[in-house]
Design a protein around this motif. Structure first.
Motif, PDB file in Angstrom:
ATOM      1  N   ARG A  58       0.826  -1.240   0.051  1.00  0.00           N
ATOM      2  CA  ARG A  58       0.076  -0.018  -0.052  1.00  0.00           C
ATOM      3  C   ARG A  58       0.984   1.076   0.176  1.00  0.00           C
ATOM      4  O   ARG A  58       2.038   1.378   0.589  1.00  0.00           O
ATOM      5  CB  ARG A  58      -0.940   0.117   1.333  1.00  0.00           C
ATOM      6  CG  ARG A  58      -1.934  -1.031   1.258  1.00  0.00           C
ATOM      7  CD  ARG A  58      -2.780  -0.935   2.425  1.00  0.00           C
ATOM      8  NE  ARG A  58      -4.085  -1.906   2.699  1.00  0.00           N
ATOM      9  CZ  ARG A  58      -4.913  -1.722   3.487  1.00  0.00           C
ATOM     10  NH1 ARG A  58      -5.056  -0.882   4.403  1.00  0.00           N
ATOM     11  NH2 ARG A  58      -5.795  -2.859   3.256  1.00  0.00           N
ATOM     12  N   PRO A  59       0.374   2.384  -0.861  1.00  0.00           N
ATOM     13  CA  PRO A  59       1.224   3.608  -0.594  1.00  0.00           C
ATOM     14  C   PRO A  59       1.032   4.022   0.636  1.00  0.00           C
ATOM     15  O   PRO A  59       0.100   3.968   1.529  1.00  0.00           O
ATOM     16  CB  PRO A  59       0.580   4.437  -1.802  1.00  0.00           C
ATOM     17  CG  PRO A  59      -1.021   3.757  -1.866  1.00  0.00           C
ATOM     18  CD  PRO A  59      -0.803   2.377  -1.656  1.00  0.00           C
ATOM     19  N   THR A  60       2.276   4.951   1.075  1.00  0.00           N
ATOM     20  CA  THR A  60       2.391   5.754   2.222  1.00  0.00           C
ATOM     21  C   THR A  60       1.341   6.855   2.153  1.00  0.00           C
ATOM     22  O   THR A  60       0.825   7.309   3.212  1.00  0.00           O
ATOM     23  CB  THR A  60       3.643   6.110   2.709  1.00  0.00           C
ATOM     24  OG1 THR A  60       4.529   4.932   2.616  1.00  0.00           O
ATOM     25  CG2 THR A  60       3.650   7.026   3.902  1.00  0.00           C
ATOM     26  N   ALA A  61       1.260   7.463   0.939  1.00  0.00           N
ATOM     27  CA  ALA A  61       0.300   8.663   0.775  1.00  0.00           C
ATOM     28  C   ALA A  61      -0.016   8.613  -0.803  1.00  0.00           C
ATOM     29  O   ALA A  61       0.703   7.926  -1.622  1.00  0.00           O
ATOM     30  CB  ALA A  61       1.133   9.903   0.955  1.00  0.00           C
ATOM     31  N   GLY A  62      -1.081   9.102  -1.125  1.00  0.00           N
ATOM     32  CA  GLY A  62      -1.376   9.067  -2.549  1.00  0.00           C
ATOM     33  C   GLY A  62      -2.360   8.033  -2.744  1.00  0.00           C
ATOM     34  O   GLY A  62      -3.122   7.460  -2.008  1.00  0.00           O
ATOM     35  N   SER A  63      -2.785   7.980  -4.370  1.00  0.00           N
ATOM     36  CA  SER A  63      -4.160   7.502  -4.593  1.00  0.00           C
ATOM     37  C   SER A  63      -3.515   6.477  -5.924  1.00  0.00           C
ATOM     38  O   SER A  63      -2.745   7.003  -6.672  1.00  0.00           O
ATOM     39  CB  SER A  63      -4.939   8.149  -5.067  1.00  0.00           C
ATOM     40  OG  SER A  63      -6.182   7.641  -5.825  1.00  0.00           O
ATOM     41  N   VAL A  64      -4.074   5.230  -5.882  1.00  0.00           N
ATOM     42  CA  VAL A  64      -3.704   4.299  -6.884  1.00  0.00           C
ATOM     43  C   VAL A  64      -4.932   3.695  -7.302  1.00  0.00           C
ATOM     44  O   VAL A  64      -5.557   2.923  -6.509  1.00  0.00           O
ATOM     45  CB  VAL A  64      -2.722   3.032  -6.640  1.00  0.00           C
ATOM     46  CG1 VAL A  64      -2.560   2.046  -7.770  1.00  0.00           C
ATOM     47  CG2 VAL A  64      -1.282   3.584  -6.209  1.00  0.00           C
ATOM     48  N   ARG A  65      -5.523   4.132  -8.545  1.00  0.00           N
ATOM     49  CA  ARG A  65      -6.745   3.535  -9.008  1.00  0.00           C
ATOM     50  C   ARG A  65      -6.449   2.903 -10.312  1.00  0.00           C
ATOM     51  O   ARG A  65      -5.893   3.294 -11.282  1.00  0.00           O
ATOM     52  CB  ARG A  65      -7.781   4.537  -9.167  1.00  0.00           C
ATOM     53  CG  ARG A  65      -8.027   5.287  -8.153  1.00  0.00           C
ATOM     54  CD  ARG A  65      -9.056   6.311  -8.278  1.00  0.00           C
ATOM     55  NE  ARG A  65     -10.355   5.843  -8.785  1.00  0.00           N
ATOM     56  CZ  ARG A  65     -11.294   5.512  -8.082  1.00  0.00           C
ATOM     57  NH1 ARG A  65     -11.250   5.675  -6.460  1.00  0.00           N
ATOM     58  NH2 ARG A  65     -12.479   5.059  -8.262  1.00  0.00           N
ATOM     59  N   ILE A  66      -7.295   1.481 -10.554  1.00  0.00           N
ATOM     60  CA  ILE A  66      -6.925   0.656 -11.675  1.00  0.00           C
ATOM     61  C   ILE A  66      -8.497   0.402 -11.890  1.00  0.00           C
ATOM     62  O   ILE A  66      -8.995  -0.267 -11.146  1.00  0.00           O
ATOM     63  CB  ILE A  66      -6.071  -0.567 -11.522  1.00  0.00           C
ATOM     64  CG1 ILE A  66      -4.598  -0.060 -10.923  1.00  0.00           C
ATOM     65  CG2 ILE A  66      -6.092  -1.423 -12.486  1.00  0.00           C
ATOM     66  CD1 ILE A  66      -3.749  -1.273 -10.728  1.00  0.00           C
ATOM     67  N   ASP A  67      -9.061   0.553 -13.091  1.00  0.00           N
ATOM     68  CA  ASP A  67     -10.079   0.285 -13.691  1.00  0.00           C
ATOM     69  C   ASP A  67     -11.379   0.756 -12.404  1.00  0.00           C
ATOM     70  O   ASP A  67     -12.434   0.071 -12.123  1.00  0.00           O
ATOM     71  CB  ASP A  67     -10.462  -1.305 -13.613  1.00  0.00           C
ATOM     72  CG  ASP A  67     -11.558  -1.741 -14.685  1.00  0.00           C
ATOM     73  OD1 ASP A  67     -11.814  -0.886 -15.452  1.00  0.00           O
ATOM     74  OD2 ASP A  67     -11.732  -2.813 -14.781  1.00  0.00           O
ATOM     75  N   GLY A  68     -11.154   1.898 -11.932  1.00  0.00           N
ATOM     76  CA  GLY A  68     -11.881   2.643 -10.942  1.00  0.00           C
ATOM     77  C   GLY A  68     -12.224   2.145  -9.818  1.00  0.00           C
ATOM     78  O   GLY A  68     -12.785   2.640  -8.921  1.00  0.00           O
ATOM     79  N   VAL A  69     -11.302   1.214  -9.431  1.00  0.00           N
ATOM     80  CA  VAL A  69     -10.876   0.631  -7.788  1.00  0.00           C
ATOM     81  C   VAL A  69      -9.742   1.455  -7.193  1.00  0.00           C
ATOM     82  O   VAL A  69      -8.598   1.298  -7.869  1.00  0.00           O
ATOM     83  CB  VAL A  69     -10.530  -0.701  -7.963  1.00  0.00           C
ATOM     84  CG1 VAL A  69     -10.629  -1.269  -6.515  1.00  0.00           C
ATOM     85  CG2 VAL A  69     -11.956  -1.391  -8.433  1.00  0.00           C
TER      86      VAL A  69
END
Length: 226
Positions: A58-69
């Motif tokens: 998991r990221p410490t900060a920020g956003s990871v989105r794949i196919d809307g998830v």
């Protein structure tokens, strides 16, 4: 249409003076159908980014989105289901089960998900990857290049939204490496597969349509092929 979006992604390992910032504010978008290579020296953050995209970390900060998830918000069980259904993973080492046939190794993710393989889709995949006459063989009866083809077929059998390939040719000689890269391009062109390839080899990366360079946890270059 965007398939992948990373926004201000940061990953820090450790705390205090021992803290190491592996990714430091990465912004990245990948559209459906793109073939993208990520390059950089050892320690640049390539594998860390791939692990975040796969939901392994998991990221410490920020956003990871794949196919809307939002991948970073998934608990371990949901993250494992997401990987199985949405993300295909190919590594340097083939990780095939030695006691299972090529066909059973390839269809294992579907079977674990209690889904029945589509015979026509499986035939197409085997034919595309040149494994149609090896479907009943055991991994130990295959060459290294053939084993990596089987690993790619396993990653593709669920028709994932995104295929992540982490140094997929690192355990192969130059001839087999070239063949595997050719096959990835074939999957991209014929199957419309979105691919993100992580490699230290810029010659291999040049096979992609877009090359992103990481250095010290930051994107320092994002350019189309050529």
């Amino acid at each position: 249409m965007e398939l992948l979006q990373c926004t201000e992604v940061k990953k820090v390992y450790g705390k205090g003076e021992a803290a190491v910032c592996a990714l430091n504010g990465v912004d990245l978008t990948v559209s459906r159908g793109e073939f993208v290579a990520i390059v950089g020296a050892s320690g640049s953050g390539k594998s860390t980014l791939l692990h975040l995209l796969a939901g392994v970390d998991r990221p410490t900060a920020g956003s990871v989105r794949i196919d809307g998830v939002e991948v970073g918000s998934l608990d371990p069980t949901r993250a494992a289901l997401f990987r199985r259904r949405k993300v295909g993973l190919v590594y340097q080492f083939f990780n095939l089960i030695p006691t299972l046939s090529v066909e059973k190794n390839i269809t294992l993710p579907l079977l674990l998900d209690k889904r029945t393989p589509d015979p026509e889709a499986l035939d197409t995949l085997l034919r595309t990857l040149g494994l149609q006459d090896k479907r009943q063989a055991l991994p130990g009866q295959l060459s290294g290049g053939q084993q990596q083809r089987a690993a790619i077929a396993r990653a593709l059998c669920c028709r994932p939204a995104l295929l992540l390939a982490d140094e997929p040719t690192g355990n192969l000689d130059r001839k087999n490496s070239a063949e595997i890269l050719d096959l990835l391009r074939l999957c991209h062109q014929n199957l419309g597969q979105t691919i993100l390839l992580v490699t230290h080899d810029e010659t291999l990366a040049a096979q992609a349509d877009r090359v992103i360079t990481l250095s010290d946890g930051r994107i320092v270059s994002d350019r189309p092929r050529g």
